[in-house]
Design an enzyme around this catalytic site. Structure first.
Site, PDB file in Angstrom:
ATOM      1  N   ASP A 141       0.830  -1.210   0.000  1.00  0.00           N
ATOM      2  CA  ASP A 141       0.000   0.000   0.000  1.00  0.00           C
ATOM      3  C   ASP A 141       0.862   1.256   0.000  1.00  0.00           C
ATOM      4  OD1 ASP A 141      -2.514   1.441   2.230  1.00  0.00           O
ATOM      5  OD2 ASP A 141      -2.327   1.493   0.041  1.00  0.00           O
ATOM      6  N   LYS A 144       2.534   3.516  -5.767  1.00  0.00           N
ATOM      7  CA  LYS A 144       1.933   2.544  -6.702  1.00  0.00           C
ATOM      8  C   LYS A 144       2.947   2.095  -7.750  1.00  0.00           C
ATOM      9  CE  LYS A 144      -1.088   3.574  -3.927  1.00  0.00           C
ATOM     10  NZ  LYS A 144      -1.030   2.773  -2.680  1.00  0.00           N
ATOM     11  N   ASP A 169      -3.361  -2.941  -2.296  1.00  0.00           N
ATOM     12  CA  ASP A 169      -4.424  -1.938  -2.296  1.00  0.00           C
ATOM     13  C   ASP A 169      -4.344  -1.092  -3.577  1.00  0.00           C
ATOM     14  OD1 ASP A 169      -5.282   1.006  -0.339  1.00  0.00           O
ATOM     15  OD2 ASP A 169      -6.579  -0.453  -1.329  1.00  0.00           O
ATOM     16  N   ASN A 170      -5.458  -0.459  -3.956  1.00  0.00           N
ATOM     17  CA  ASN A 170      -5.461   0.572  -5.011  1.00  0.00           C
ATOM     18  C   ASN A 170      -5.080   0.104  -6.399  1.00  0.00           C
ATOM     19  OD1 ASN A 170      -3.838   2.194  -2.423  1.00  0.00           O
ATOM     20  ND2 ASN A 170      -5.920   2.790  -3.010  1.00  0.00           N
ATOM     21  N   GLU A 199     -11.488   4.359  -0.523  1.00  0.00           N
ATOM     22  CA  GLU A 199     -11.826   4.694   0.862  1.00  0.00           C
ATOM     23  C   GLU A 199     -12.675   5.966   0.954  1.00  0.00           C
ATOM     24  OE1 GLU A 199      -8.783   3.871  -0.170  1.00  0.00           O
ATOM     25  OE2 GLU A 199      -7.297   5.389   0.252  1.00  0.00           O
TER      26      GLU A 199
HETATM   27  O1  LIG Z   1      -0.371   7.054  -2.603  1.00  0.00           O
HETATM   28  C1  LIG Z   1      -0.990   6.315  -1.865  1.00  0.00           C
HETATM   29  N1  LIG Z   1      -0.364   5.599  -0.914  1.00  0.00           N
HETATM   30  C2  LIG Z   1       1.084   5.578  -0.822  1.00  0.00           C
HETATM   31  C3  LIG Z   1       1.718   6.797  -0.147  1.00  0.00           C
HETATM   32  C4  LIG Z   1       3.234   6.605  -0.210  1.00  0.00           C
HETATM   33  C5  LIG Z   1       3.821   6.221   1.098  1.00  0.00           C
HETATM   34  C6  LIG Z   1       5.053   5.422   1.050  1.00  0.00           C
HETATM   35  C7  LIG Z   1       5.446   4.574   2.019  1.00  0.00           C
HETATM   36  C8  LIG Z   1       6.682   3.938   1.764  1.00  0.00           C
HETATM   37  C9  LIG Z   1       7.377   3.040   2.581  1.00  0.00           C
HETATM   38  C10 LIG Z   1       8.600   2.536   2.183  1.00  0.00           C
HETATM   39  N2  LIG Z   1       9.134   2.886   1.000  1.00  0.00           N
HETATM   40  C11 LIG Z   1       8.489   3.745   0.187  1.00  0.00           C
HETATM   41  C12 LIG Z   1       7.248   4.283   0.575  1.00  0.00           C
HETATM   42  S1  LIG Z   1       6.211   5.420  -0.212  1.00  0.00           S
HETATM   43  C13 LIG Z   1      -2.485   6.237  -1.941  1.00  0.00           C
HETATM   44  C14 LIG Z   1      -3.173   7.205  -2.690  1.00  0.00           C
HETATM   45  C15 LIG Z   1      -4.573   7.161  -2.773  1.00  0.00           C
HETATM   46  C16 LIG Z   1      -5.307   8.177  -3.569  1.00  0.00           C
HETATM   47  C17 LIG Z   1      -6.454   7.832  -4.277  1.00  0.00           C
HETATM   48  C18 LIG Z   1      -7.153   8.779  -5.018  1.00  0.00           C
HETATM   49  C19 LIG Z   1      -6.691  10.077  -5.062  1.00  0.00           C
HETATM   50  F1  LIG Z   1      -7.366  10.995  -5.769  1.00  0.00           F
HETATM   51  C20 LIG Z   1      -5.533  10.445  -4.360  1.00  0.00           C
HETATM   52  C21 LIG Z   1      -4.849   9.498  -3.626  1.00  0.00           C
HETATM   53  C22 LIG Z   1      -5.296   6.159  -2.118  1.00  0.00           C
HETATM   54  C23 LIG Z   1      -4.613   5.195  -1.399  1.00  0.00           C
HETATM   55  O2  LIG Z   1      -5.291   4.203  -0.750  1.00  0.00           O
HETATM   56  C24 LIG Z   1      -3.222   5.213  -1.312  1.00  0.00           C
HETATM   57  O3  LIG Z   1      -2.597   4.219  -0.609  1.00  0.00           O
HETATM   58 MG   LIG Z   2      -3.986   2.605  -0.266  1.00  0.00          MG
END
Ligand SMILES: O=C(NCCCCc1cc2ccncc2s1)c1cc(-c2ccc(F)cc2)cc(O)c1O
Ligand SMILES: [Mg+2]
Length: 214
Positions: A141, A144, A169-170, A199
């Site tokens: 998660d 992406k 997820d996603n 969500e």
């Molecule tokens: O980017 C998302 N989730 C990742 C955040 C990046 C965090 C990271 C953790 C980590 C740990 C170790 N190494 C590298 C990394 S990078 C995310 C985005 C949306 C979304 C959906 C529609 C929208 F209009 C706008 C956003 C929905 C979701 O459920 C998500 O999970």
């Molecule tokens: Mg997610």
């Protein structure tokens, strides 16, 4: 108040959820994010799919890529059998700090190891750091575009056993097309799509469950 969205979520949890009651903390996050401000937690609808997979797998070793505020971390940790461990990776120090406090409020910090850093740097260290061999369940998660490279890295680091379950997820929104193509076409995975909604919104999303075949 609260300088960041995670901070505001934490404050709401501290003001409304019952200390030590994980389900009340999960409900508090969901009601805040459904009614006050959206946040990228897996949420209650996809969260029920996550719960069902955790209960089916009964994992001893779980890896989560992307902690954020610890919402899915709590959903997984509250269902783990005694002695099981959940390792969760987060890039952002602030998110990690908030997640630690939310997990603490839920009384779930003993089953969880939260590491701060890039998955690509941390994954190769996990066997040695935790004296473990293979993961039984991986919840993906994070970025992406990192889903596919990190899945290949997990294979290369020999962290997947025959039967290990990857739950992503996603895969529809925002989407992970390269990852989907790989797990759906590789002979080394049996993949299944669980349709759901993004969500807190009436937008199509879904989770992909892929079993590594060894
Ligand atoms: O980017 C998302 N989730 C990742 C955040 C990046 C965090 C990271 C953790 C980590 C740990 C170790 N190494 C590298 C990394 S990078 C995310 C985005 C949306 C979304 C959906 C529609 C929208 F209009 C706008 C956003 C929905 C979701 O459920 C998500 O999970
Ligand atoms: Mg997610």
């Amino acid at each position: 108040s609260g300088k960041s969205r995670p901070m505001r979520i934490l404050q709401y949890v501290q003001n409304t959820a019952v200390q030590g009651d994980a389900n009340s903390v999960i409900s508090a996050v969901d009601s805040y994010c459904a009614n006050v401000e959206w946040a990228m937690n897996v949420g209650d609808k996809k969260g029920e799919i996550l719960d069902a997979v955790v209960l089916d797998v009964r994992p001893r070793w779980v890896l989560e890529l992307g902690t954020y505020c610890g919402y899915s971390t709590m959903r997984i940790a509250r269902l783990l059998p005694p002695g099981a461990r959940l390792i969760t990776l987060e890039m952002n120090h602030h998110y990690a700090q908030v997640a630690k406090q939310i997990l603490g409020h839920a009384g779930l910090d003993s089953q969880v190891d939260l590491l701060v850093g890039a998955s690509s740097a941390l994954i190769p260290q996990l066997k040695k750091k935790f004296d473990m061999d293979k993961f039984d369940l991986v919840f993906i998660d994070h970025w992406k575009t990192s889903y596919l490279p990190d899945t290949k890295l997990l294979e290369e680091c020999d962290l997947l056993a025959s039967g290990t379950v990857l739950l992503a997820d996603n895969v529809t929104c925002p989407g992970a097309p390269e990852y989907l193509h790989y797990v759906r076409n590789s002979p080394r995975y049996k993949s299944l799509y669980f349709p759901s909604q993004l969500e807190y919104l009436r937008v199509e999303d879904g989770m992909e469950k892929s079993v590594f075949l060894g």
